[in-house]
Design a protein around this motif. Structure first.
Motif, PDB file in Angstrom:
ATOM      1  N   SER A  10      -1.852  -2.815  -9.485  1.00  0.00           N
ATOM      2  CA  SER A  10      -0.401  -2.982  -9.499  1.00  0.00           C
ATOM      3  C   SER A  10       0.276  -2.167 -10.588  1.00  0.00           C
ATOM      4  O   SER A  10       1.454  -1.814 -10.475  1.00  0.00           O
ATOM      5  CB  SER A  10      -0.058  -4.464  -9.684  1.00  0.00           C
ATOM      6  N   TRP A  11      -0.453  -1.873 -11.641  1.00  0.00           N
ATOM      7  CA  TRP A  11       0.106  -1.098 -12.756  1.00  0.00           C
ATOM      8  C   TRP A  11       0.368   0.343 -12.336  1.00  0.00           C
ATOM      9  O   TRP A  11       1.217   1.019 -12.889  1.00  0.00           O
ATOM     10  CB  TRP A  11      -0.889  -1.143 -13.909  1.00  0.00           C
ATOM     11  N   TRP A  12      -0.380   0.830 -11.330  1.00  0.00           N
ATOM     12  CA  TRP A  12      -0.358   2.244 -10.972  1.00  0.00           C
ATOM     13  C   TRP A  12       0.444   2.483  -9.698  1.00  0.00           C
ATOM     14  O   TRP A  12      -0.097   2.778  -8.656  1.00  0.00           O
ATOM     15  CB  TRP A  12      -1.790   2.771 -10.796  1.00  0.00           C
ATOM     16  N   ALA A  13       1.721   2.347  -9.797  1.00  0.00           N
ATOM     17  CA  ALA A  13       2.605   2.620  -8.660  1.00  0.00           C
ATOM     18  C   ALA A  13       2.362   1.671  -7.505  1.00  0.00           C
ATOM     19  O   ALA A  13       2.940   1.828  -6.447  1.00  0.00           O
ATOM     20  CB  ALA A  13       2.463   4.064  -8.156  1.00  0.00           C
ATOM     21  N   GLY A  14       1.478   0.689  -7.712  1.00  0.00           N
ATOM     22  CA  GLY A  14       1.151  -0.214  -6.623  1.00  0.00           C
ATOM     23  C   GLY A  14       2.289  -1.149  -6.299  1.00  0.00           C
ATOM     24  O   GLY A  14       3.112  -1.486  -7.135  1.00  0.00           O
ATOM     25  N   GLY A  15       2.342  -1.553  -5.056  1.00  0.00           N
ATOM     26  CA  GLY A  15       3.313  -2.539  -4.638  1.00  0.00           C
ATOM     27  C   GLY A  15       4.692  -1.979  -4.363  1.00  0.00           C
ATOM     28  O   GLY A  15       5.648  -2.730  -4.230  1.00  0.00           O
ATOM     29  N   MET A  16       4.826  -0.661  -4.261  1.00  0.00           N
ATOM     30  CA  MET A  16       6.115  -0.097  -3.880  1.00  0.00           C
ATOM     31  C   MET A  16       6.415  -0.534  -2.448  1.00  0.00           C
ATOM     32  O   MET A  16       5.598  -0.367  -1.557  1.00  0.00           O
ATOM     33  CB  MET A  16       6.079   1.432  -3.954  1.00  0.00           C
ATOM     34  N   LEU A  17       7.589  -1.125  -2.252  1.00  0.00           N
ATOM     35  CA  LEU A  17       7.945  -1.627  -0.932  1.00  0.00           C
ATOM     36  C   LEU A  17       8.840  -0.605  -0.250  1.00  0.00           C
ATOM     37  O   LEU A  17       9.992  -0.419  -0.642  1.00  0.00           O
ATOM     38  CB  LEU A  17       8.657  -2.977  -1.075  1.00  0.00           C
ATOM     39  N   ALA A  18       8.318   0.079   0.723  1.00  0.00           N
ATOM     40  CA  ALA A  18       9.063   1.149   1.373  1.00  0.00           C
ATOM     41  C   ALA A  18       8.877   1.060   2.891  1.00  0.00           C
ATOM     42  O   ALA A  18       8.313   1.958   3.514  1.00  0.00           O
ATOM     43  CB  ALA A  18       8.591   2.495   0.841  1.00  0.00           C
ATOM     44  N   PRO A  19       9.389  -0.042   3.490  1.00  0.00           N
ATOM     45  CA  PRO A  19       9.126  -0.243   4.915  1.00  0.00           C
ATOM     46  C   PRO A  19       9.668   0.869   5.799  1.00  0.00           C
ATOM     47  O   PRO A  19       9.066   1.176   6.832  1.00  0.00           O
ATOM     48  CB  PRO A  19       9.799  -1.589   5.216  1.00  0.00           C
ATOM     49  N   PHE A  20      10.750   1.496   5.399  1.00  0.00           N
ATOM     50  CA  PHE A  20      11.333   2.517   6.278  1.00  0.00           C
ATOM     51  C   PHE A  20      10.539   3.822   6.205  1.00  0.00           C
ATOM     52  O   PHE A  20      10.368   4.499   7.220  1.00  0.00           O
ATOM     53  CB  PHE A  20      12.808   2.711   5.953  1.00  0.00           C
ATOM     54  N   CYS A  21      10.036   4.159   5.011  1.00  0.00           N
ATOM     55  CA  CYS A  21       9.153   5.327   4.914  1.00  0.00           C
ATOM     56  C   CYS A  21       7.857   5.060   5.678  1.00  0.00           C
ATOM     57  O   CYS A  21       7.374   5.927   6.409  1.00  0.00           O
ATOM     58  CB  CYS A  21       8.823   5.635   3.457  1.00  0.00           C
ATOM     59  N   GLU A  22       7.328   3.841   5.516  1.00  0.00           N
ATOM     60  CA  GLU A  22       6.091   3.490   6.207  1.00  0.00           C
ATOM     61  C   GLU A  22       6.283   3.590   7.721  1.00  0.00           C
ATOM     62  O   GLU A  22       5.347   3.843   8.469  1.00  0.00           O
ATOM     63  CB  GLU A  22       5.661   2.056   5.851  1.00  0.00           C
ATOM     64  N   GLY A  23       7.539   3.377   8.155  1.00  0.00           N
ATOM     65  CA  GLY A  23       7.826   3.351   9.584  1.00  0.00           C
ATOM     66  C   GLY A  23       7.488   4.638  10.304  1.00  0.00           C
ATOM     67  O   GLY A  23       7.365   4.646  11.529  1.00  0.00           O
ATOM     68  N   GLU A  24       7.325   5.728   9.569  1.00  0.00           N
ATOM     69  CA  GLU A  24       6.974   6.995  10.213  1.00  0.00           C
ATOM     70  C   GLU A  24       5.606   6.928  10.873  1.00  0.00           C
ATOM     71  O   GLU A  24       5.372   7.603  11.867  1.00  0.00           O
ATOM     72  CB  GLU A  24       7.002   8.127   9.195  1.00  0.00           C
ATOM     73  N   SER A  25       4.722   6.122  10.283  1.00  0.00           N
ATOM     74  CA  SER A  25       3.362   6.123  10.826  1.00  0.00           C
ATOM     75  C   SER A  25       2.754   4.731  10.992  1.00  0.00           C
ATOM     76  O   SER A  25       1.748   4.587  11.673  1.00  0.00           O
ATOM     77  CB  SER A  25       2.451   6.956   9.912  1.00  0.00           C
ATOM     78  N   ALA A  26       3.372   3.702  10.381  1.00  0.00           N
ATOM     79  CA  ALA A  26       2.735   2.376  10.396  1.00  0.00           C
ATOM     80  C   ALA A  26       3.094   1.584  11.649  1.00  0.00           C
ATOM     81  O   ALA A  26       4.082   1.882  12.329  1.00  0.00           O
ATOM     82  CB  ALA A  26       3.154   1.589   9.156  1.00  0.00           C
ATOM     83  N   GLU A  27       2.289   0.531  11.900  1.00  0.00           N
ATOM     84  CA  GLU A  27       2.563  -0.356  13.018  1.00  0.00           C
ATOM     85  C   GLU A  27       3.759  -1.246  12.682  1.00  0.00           C
ATOM     86  O   GLU A  27       4.096  -1.443  11.525  1.00  0.00           O
ATOM     87  CB  GLU A  27       1.339  -1.241  13.319  1.00  0.00           C
TER      88      GLU A  27
ATOM     89  N   ARG B 166       8.060  -4.744   9.546  1.00  0.00           N
ATOM     90  CA  ARG B 166       8.745  -6.045   9.555  1.00  0.00           C
ATOM     91  C   ARG B 166       8.398  -6.848   8.300  1.00  0.00           C
ATOM     92  O   ARG B 166       9.290  -7.368   7.618  1.00  0.00           O
ATOM     93  CB  ARG B 166       8.344  -6.823  10.813  1.00  0.00           C
ATOM     94  N   LEU B 167       7.113  -6.930   7.968  1.00  0.00           N
ATOM     95  CA  LEU B 167       6.710  -7.706   6.797  1.00  0.00           C
ATOM     96  C   LEU B 167       7.132  -7.010   5.505  1.00  0.00           C
ATOM     97  O   LEU B 167       7.466  -7.665   4.521  1.00  0.00           O
ATOM     98  CB  LEU B 167       5.198  -7.934   6.827  1.00  0.00           C
ATOM     99  N   GLY B 168       7.139  -5.690   5.514  1.00  0.00           N
ATOM    100  CA  GLY B 168       7.607  -4.945   4.336  1.00  0.00           C
ATOM    101  C   GLY B 168       9.076  -5.207   4.074  1.00  0.00           C
ATOM    102  O   GLY B 168       9.497  -5.358   2.920  1.00  0.00           O
ATOM    103  N   GLN B 169       9.862  -5.273   5.137  1.00  0.00           N
ATOM    104  CA  GLN B 169      11.289  -5.570   4.986  1.00  0.00           C
ATOM    105  C   GLN B 169      11.486  -6.975   4.433  1.00  0.00           C
ATOM    106  O   GLN B 169      12.304  -7.194   3.536  1.00  0.00           O
ATOM    107  CB  GLN B 169      11.995  -5.430   6.341  1.00  0.00           C
ATOM    108  N   ARG B 170      10.687  -7.920   4.935  1.00  0.00           N
ATOM    109  CA  ARG B 170      10.793  -9.296   4.437  1.00  0.00           C
ATOM    110  C   ARG B 170      10.433  -9.356   2.953  1.00  0.00           C
ATOM    111  O   ARG B 170      11.081 -10.028   2.157  1.00  0.00           O
ATOM    112  CB  ARG B 170       9.875 -10.216   5.252  1.00  0.00           C
TER     113      ARG B 170
END
Ligand SMILES: Cc1cc2nc3c(=O)[nH]c(=O)nc-3n(C[C@H](O)[C@H](O)[C@H](O)COP(=O)(O)OP(=O)(O)OC[C@H]3O[C@@H](n4cnc5c(N)ncnc54)[C@H](O)[C@@H]3O)c2cc1C
Length: 74
Positions: free
Chosen positions: A42-59, A64-68
């Motif tokens: 988590s110290w190393w850039a971990g946990g960045m919440l970027a659901p819309f960027c992820e949307g390019e390739s993620a399911e 949906r869970l990233g947005q929540r």
């Protein structure tokens, strides 16, 4: 009062502690390094919440869970 022990002060442990504290529980958070720090992902850039960027390739659930999670974070 319910007491819960959480092992690990990364983003998962800290978020869980926050939720349980909000529910009135007593939380004991243990980390082998004694505090959050570079020993955890988590110290190393971990946990960045970027659901819309992820949307390019993620399911869909990732978006949906990233947005929540992003809403909860606020
Ligand atoms: C470079 C990098 C970039 C990343 N980018 C992203 C991103 O953009 N978005 C995203 O969602 N995810 C990202 N991730 C993944 C994300 O960081 C991890 O999934 C997340 O931080 C894991 O959190 P955690 O709390 O489970 O673990 P950690 O943050 O690793 O915390 C675990 C903690 O538990 C402690 N611990 C471990 N074992 C014990 C034990 N036996 N007793 C006591 N304490 C213990 C450790 O000391 C540590 O503090 C990235 C990861 C890396 C490394």
């Amino acid at each position: 009062m319910t007491q819960v022990t959480i092992i690990g002060a990364g983003v998962a442990g800290l978020c869980t502690a926050r939720v349980l504290l909000d529910r009135g529980m007593r939380v004991h958070l243990i980390d082998r390094a004694r505090q959050p720090g570079p020993q955890g992902c988590s110290w190393w850039a971990g946990g960045m919440l970027a659901p819309f960027c992820e949307g390019e390739s993620a399911e869909e659930p990732v978006i949906r869970l990233g947005q929540r999670a992003a809403d909860w974070w606020g």
